[in-house]
Design an enzyme around this catalytic site. Structure first.
Site, mmCIF file in Angstrom:
data_model
loop_
_atom_site.group_PDB
_atom_site.id
_atom_site.type_symbol
_atom_site.label_atom_id
_atom_site.label_comp_id
_atom_site.label_asym_id
_atom_site.label_seq_id
_atom_site.Cartn_x
_atom_site.Cartn_y
_atom_site.Cartn_z
ATOM 1 N N HIS A 134 34.787 47.896 31.934
ATOM 2 C CA HIS A 134 33.797 47.476 30.955
ATOM 3 C C HIS A 134 32.389 47.548 31.532
ATOM 4 C CE1 HIS A 134 34.767 43.791 33.190
ATOM 5 N NE2 HIS A 134 33.538 43.401 32.915
ATOM 6 N N ASP A 166 28.816 45.395 31.311
ATOM 7 C CA ASP A 166 28.351 44.064 30.916
ATOM 8 C C ASP A 166 27.299 44.112 29.813
ATOM 9 O OD1 ASP A 166 30.109 42.957 32.673
ATOM 10 O OD2 ASP A 166 28.627 42.496 34.216
ATOM 11 N N ARG A 186 42.989 34.120 42.867
ATOM 12 C CA ARG A 186 41.614 34.553 43.120
ATOM 13 C C ARG A 186 40.662 33.658 42.323
ATOM 14 N NH1 ARG A 186 37.802 37.928 40.368
ATOM 15 N NH2 ARG A 186 36.877 39.640 41.587
ATOM 16 N N HIS A 239 32.659 48.930 35.589
ATOM 17 C CA HIS A 239 33.486 48.297 36.615
ATOM 18 C C HIS A 239 34.738 47.667 36.030
ATOM 19 C CE1 HIS A 239 30.788 45.086 35.116
ATOM 20 N NE2 HIS A 239 31.840 44.291 35.304
#
Length: 299
Positions: free
Chosen positions: A206, A208, A274, A264
């Site tokens: 995607h 941003d 995470r 990214h």
């Protein structure tokens, strides 16, 4: 041919055939091991920008050509990206501070959490993953939050946010007073649990600024260590000539201009958990948001 010679030849054939089968079995085993090893790695990563074991004391900057995305919005001199890229630094936030922020996130997310592998906690809007939906943590839990968070937590959050803003402004030669915090800014917790809704599918590529037009600069503060706390979960920039990855390290800040030049995704987490904190900035004051404050408990 005598029966003795025939038997000896048959025995020799069986011995050589057995040896051949052994070689073939070994080759298959080695091939399987090799395949499993390669399958455990992302085959599209061509360069690692920074490894978890490294400590980057000055911003490591990679410049890329700005996309045309910013032409579709009002430009703000002194803030709108003129030089685009991505950067990493490890000494703006200490590992101890990252650990404290992770504990904050853990306490908040322990109140609920997604049924799938990705959960968020947004201290600004109050959004908290719960099952397959979101609830407002301030409304849903109310007075209980005084047992979950403290003013010290919120103070650290604000201080770290200000440091991230300062390092972005300094790296890209911006006027920091023209850079504003924007939404969404949130904590994320990702593990290997199977996705239950599209909100759990964090791994899709995607951009941003396409997703959130207000974004001009995006940052991530990592709160856990790649290879120790989790595997998978690397941050991947998808460039036309190959993929570049950042290996998370607690206290590491990765930041970048938010346009199409920085397409990214996040690699799927295969083991462990995470934790990260996404902090987003805009040049448009109309999209600015305030820092969160500790809710006041009625006496």
């Amino acid at each position: 041919m005598t029966w003795g010679n025939a038997l000896r030849q048959a025995s020799a054939w069986r011995g050589s055939h057995g040896s051949l089968l052994g070689v073939l079995a070994l080759a298959v085993m080695l091939g399987t091991v090799t395949w499993l090893f390669l399958a455990s790695r992302d085959p599209y990563i061509t360069e690692t920008l920074v490894r978890q074991s490294e400590v980057v004391l000055q911003p490591r900057v990679y410049t890329v050509e700005c996309s045309e995305d910013y032409d579709n919005y009002k430009r703000y001199p002194g803030c709108t990206p003129q030089t685009c890229g991505r950067a990493i630094i490890d000494n703006s936030v200490t590992r101890e501070e990252a650990k404290s922020l992770r504990k904050l996130a853990e306490r908040g997310l322990a109140l609920a959490g997604s049924d799938g592998g990705a959960s968020i906690l947004d201290l600004h809007s109050g959004a908290l993953s719960m099952g397959k939906q979101f609830v407002n943590i301030y409304r849903y839990f109310g007075e209980q939050l005084s047992d979950v968070f403290s003013e010290k937590d919120f103070s650290l959050y604000r201080e770290v946010r200000a440091r991230i803003q300062a390092v972005i402004a300094k790296t890209y030669d911006l006027d920091p007073s023209l850079l504003y915090l924007t939404k969404p800014t949130f904590f994320s917790r990702i593990n290997s649990t199977q996705a239950k809704t599209q909100h759990d599918e964090y791994w899709h590529p995607h951009i941003d600024k396409v997703t959130y037009g207000s974004f001009d600069y995006t940052s991530l503060l990592y709160l856990s260590d790649y290879g120790a706390d989790f595997t998978g979960g690397r941050f991947i920039f998808m460039d036309s000539n190959g993929n570049r990855t950042v290996e998370p390290r607690a206290g590491r800040i990765s930041f970048f201009s938010s346009g199409s030049e920085n397409l990214h995704r996040v690699e799927e987490v295969s083991w462990g958990t995470r934790y990260a904190m996404t902090v987003s900035f805009t040049c448009d004051p109309a999209h600015a948001i305030a820092d969160p404050v500790m809710p006041i408990t009625p006496v």
